[in-house]
Design an enzyme around this catalytic site. Sequence first.
Site, PDB file in Angstrom:
ATOM      1  N   GLY A   1      24.313 -43.389 -98.417  1.00 27.00           N
ATOM      2  CA  GLY A   1      24.730 -44.435 -97.658  1.00 27.00           C
ATOM      3  C   GLY A   1      24.645 -45.601 -98.873  1.00 27.00           C
ATOM      4  N   ASN A   2      25.246 -46.822 -98.290  1.00 21.96           N
ATOM      5  CA  ASN A   2      25.020 -47.977 -99.001  1.00 21.96           C
ATOM      6  C   ASN A   2      24.722 -49.209 -98.102  1.00 21.96           C
ATOM      7  OD1 ASN A   2      27.591 -49.264 -98.339  1.00 21.96           O
ATOM      8  ND2 ASN A   2      28.445 -47.391 -99.210  1.00 21.96           N
ATOM      9  N   ARG A   3      24.406 -50.395 -98.676  1.00 20.15           N
ATOM     10  CA  ARG A   3      24.037 -51.441 -97.781  1.00 20.15           C
ATOM     11  C   ARG A   3      25.078 -52.376 -97.157  1.00 20.15           C
ATOM     12  NH1 ARG A   3      18.515 -52.164 -98.573  1.00 20.15           N
ATOM     13  NH2 ARG A   3      17.980 -51.432-100.623  1.00 20.15           N
ATOM     14  N   SER A   4      26.359 -51.818 -97.239  1.00 17.46           N
ATOM     15  CA  SER A   4      27.360 -52.598 -96.629  1.00 17.46           C
ATOM     16  C   SER A   4      27.173 -52.868 -95.208  1.00 17.46           C
ATOM     17  CB  SER A   4      28.754 -52.122 -96.997  1.00 17.46           C
ATOM     18  OG  SER A   4      29.739 -52.870 -96.172  1.00 17.46           O
TER      19      SER A   4
ATOM     20  N   ALA B   1      32.770 -50.452 -98.748  1.00 15.09           N
ATOM     21  CA  ALA B   1      32.122 -49.836 -99.773  1.00 15.09           C
ATOM     22  C   ALA B   1      32.234 -48.359 -99.621  1.00 15.09           C
ATOM     23  CB  ALA B   1      30.784 -50.455 -99.788  1.00 15.09           C
TER      24      ALA B   1
END
Length: 225
Positions: free
Chosen positions: A29-32, A96
């Site tokens: 995943g990512n930090r959005s 993102a």
Amino acid sequence: SAGRDLAGRHVVVSAGGTREAIDPVRFIGNRSSGLQGYALARTAAARGARVTLVSANVALPGPAGAETVAVGSAEQMREAVLAAAGSADAVVMAAAVADFRPADYRGSKIKKAEGAEPGPIRLVKNPDILAELGRNRRPGQVVVGFAAETDDVLANGRAKLARKGSDLLVVNEVGENLTFGRPDNAAVVLGADGSRTEVPRGAKEALAEVVWDLVAARLERTSSG
Ligand code: C5P
């Protein structure tokens, strides 16, 4: 004031960050946080637009006045965005989207084996939704991308704008504590027509309003509504 300059328009906004499953319990995943996308959806609704918000893994209440479609992965986001884009005057890809996903989904949880090193996770490319929107747009449809860059922000932004075939690209500098999860943002909005709009650090709503100003101007130029 912008008033209800998006009345009668349908806009699609993507928000949040996709999750690409490794096994039933793990993902990449990512930090959005989804804050910028939700601000875009809220402000568009306030300006009179019909809003479809395609939301990936966001822990925020659905904004009033928007139809929210929840998705998990990039492939699910692609399906939801393309379906809604068919009737949209504008599509803003604030999400993102993971560039890669694990090549092989493991149907059961990967176990640690005593004494053995873990194997590699092989990645494959995800479809680029923004580029696909740029290629297949309806006449007059305005397509907006976001770019999170850590260095050479402007040069990378111009190159990305051309590569993706978007009308507008919102470039923000990311990095620890600069954008993700914060209520404020700073950006440069690049236009395919060569324009460049600096948006000083301020609320994500303020950046959203600038994006809709630029979108509304383009819609007025190119379509009869
Ligand atoms: O190529 P990059 O990930 O930097 O591009 C960012 C922009 O492209 C964002 O607007 C994002 O929503 C969109 N994107 C996409 N599909 C992907 C990757 C990014 O639509 N697979």
